[in-house]
Design a protein around this motif. Structure first.
Motif, PDB file in Angstrom:
ATOM      1  N   LEU A  40       0.730  -1.277   0.086  1.00 14.89           N
ATOM      2  CA  LEU A  40      -0.069  -0.029   0.028  1.00 14.89           C
ATOM      3  C   LEU A  40       0.765   1.157   0.015  1.00 14.89           C
ATOM      4  O   LEU A  40       1.779   1.216   0.889  1.00 14.89           O
ATOM      5  N   HIS A  41       0.167   2.379  -0.731  1.00 16.98           N
ATOM      6  CA  HIS A  41       1.097   3.678  -0.842  1.00 16.98           C
ATOM      7  C   HIS A  41      -0.062   4.365   0.014  1.00 16.98           C
ATOM      8  O   HIS A  41      -1.019   4.613  -0.303  1.00 16.98           O
ATOM      9  N   ARG A  42       0.280   5.099   1.225  1.00 14.98           N
ATOM     10  CA  ARG A  42      -0.588   5.757   2.062  1.00 14.98           C
ATOM     11  C   ARG A  42      -0.828   6.885   1.374  1.00 14.98           C
ATOM     12  O   ARG A  42      -0.234   7.742   0.789  1.00 14.98           O
ATOM     13  N   THR A  75      -5.720   4.445   7.591  1.00 15.88           N
ATOM     14  CA  THR A  75      -5.346   5.149   6.199  1.00 15.88           C
ATOM     15  C   THR A  75      -6.381   5.045   5.029  1.00 15.88           C
ATOM     16  O   THR A  75      -7.060   3.884   5.260  1.00 15.88           O
ATOM     17  N   SER A  77      -5.357   4.057   1.486  1.00 13.78           N
ATOM     18  CA  SER A  77      -4.197   3.837   0.688  1.00 13.78           C
ATOM     19  C   SER A  77      -4.392   3.436  -0.833  1.00 13.78           C
ATOM     20  O   SER A  77      -5.770   2.733  -1.126  1.00 13.78           O
ATOM     21  N   TYR A 105       4.724   3.710   2.885  1.00 12.77           N
ATOM     22  CA  TYR A 105       4.209   2.501   2.316  1.00 12.77           C
ATOM     23  C   TYR A 105       4.233   1.287   3.192  1.00 12.77           C
ATOM     24  O   TYR A 105       4.894   1.309   4.141  1.00 12.77           O
TER      25      TYR A 105
END
Length: 108
Positions: A40-42, A75, A77, A105
């Motif tokens: 995941l990319h926040r 989050t 994401s 991440y």
């Protein structure tokens, strides 16, 4: 990536750089994904008063954040990579896994 870790339990007001410390750490690699993982990319981080309570070492509705751990936070994401059939690259998801949050991440 930048991560924020709780390095000591605050007494009173949280002291940035002492209680919560930001540092640069390696970004998780797609080669580290195991079966059913997602990278995941926040995009967005929830900040709420309950977080201060999570920093105390007292019984609560969820366990306290451990000293040295990435500060917990829910989050929104984007899925960057996935080995999980339920999630595709580009999906936008809410992560409340309680294993992180204040990192750019994460593998969950």
């Amino acid at each position: 990536q930048t991560v924020v870790r709780m390095m000591r339990r605050p007494v009173g007001t949280v002291v940035p750089g002492k209680d919560l410390v930001a540092s640069k750490e390696a970004t998780p690699s797609t080669s580290s994904l195991q079966k059913d993982d997602v990278l995941l990319h926040r995009l967005y981080l929830s900040l709420d008063p309950a977080m201060r309570g999570w920093m105390n070492d007292i019984p609560s509705y969820i366990p306290p954040v451990k000293v040295g751990a990435i500060m917990r936070g829910w989050t929104i994401s984007e899925v960057i990579q996935s080995t999980n059939d339920r999630f595709s690259v580009g999906d936008v998801v809410m992560d409340n896994s309680m294993e992180g949050g204040w990192d750019e991440y994460a593998i969950v």
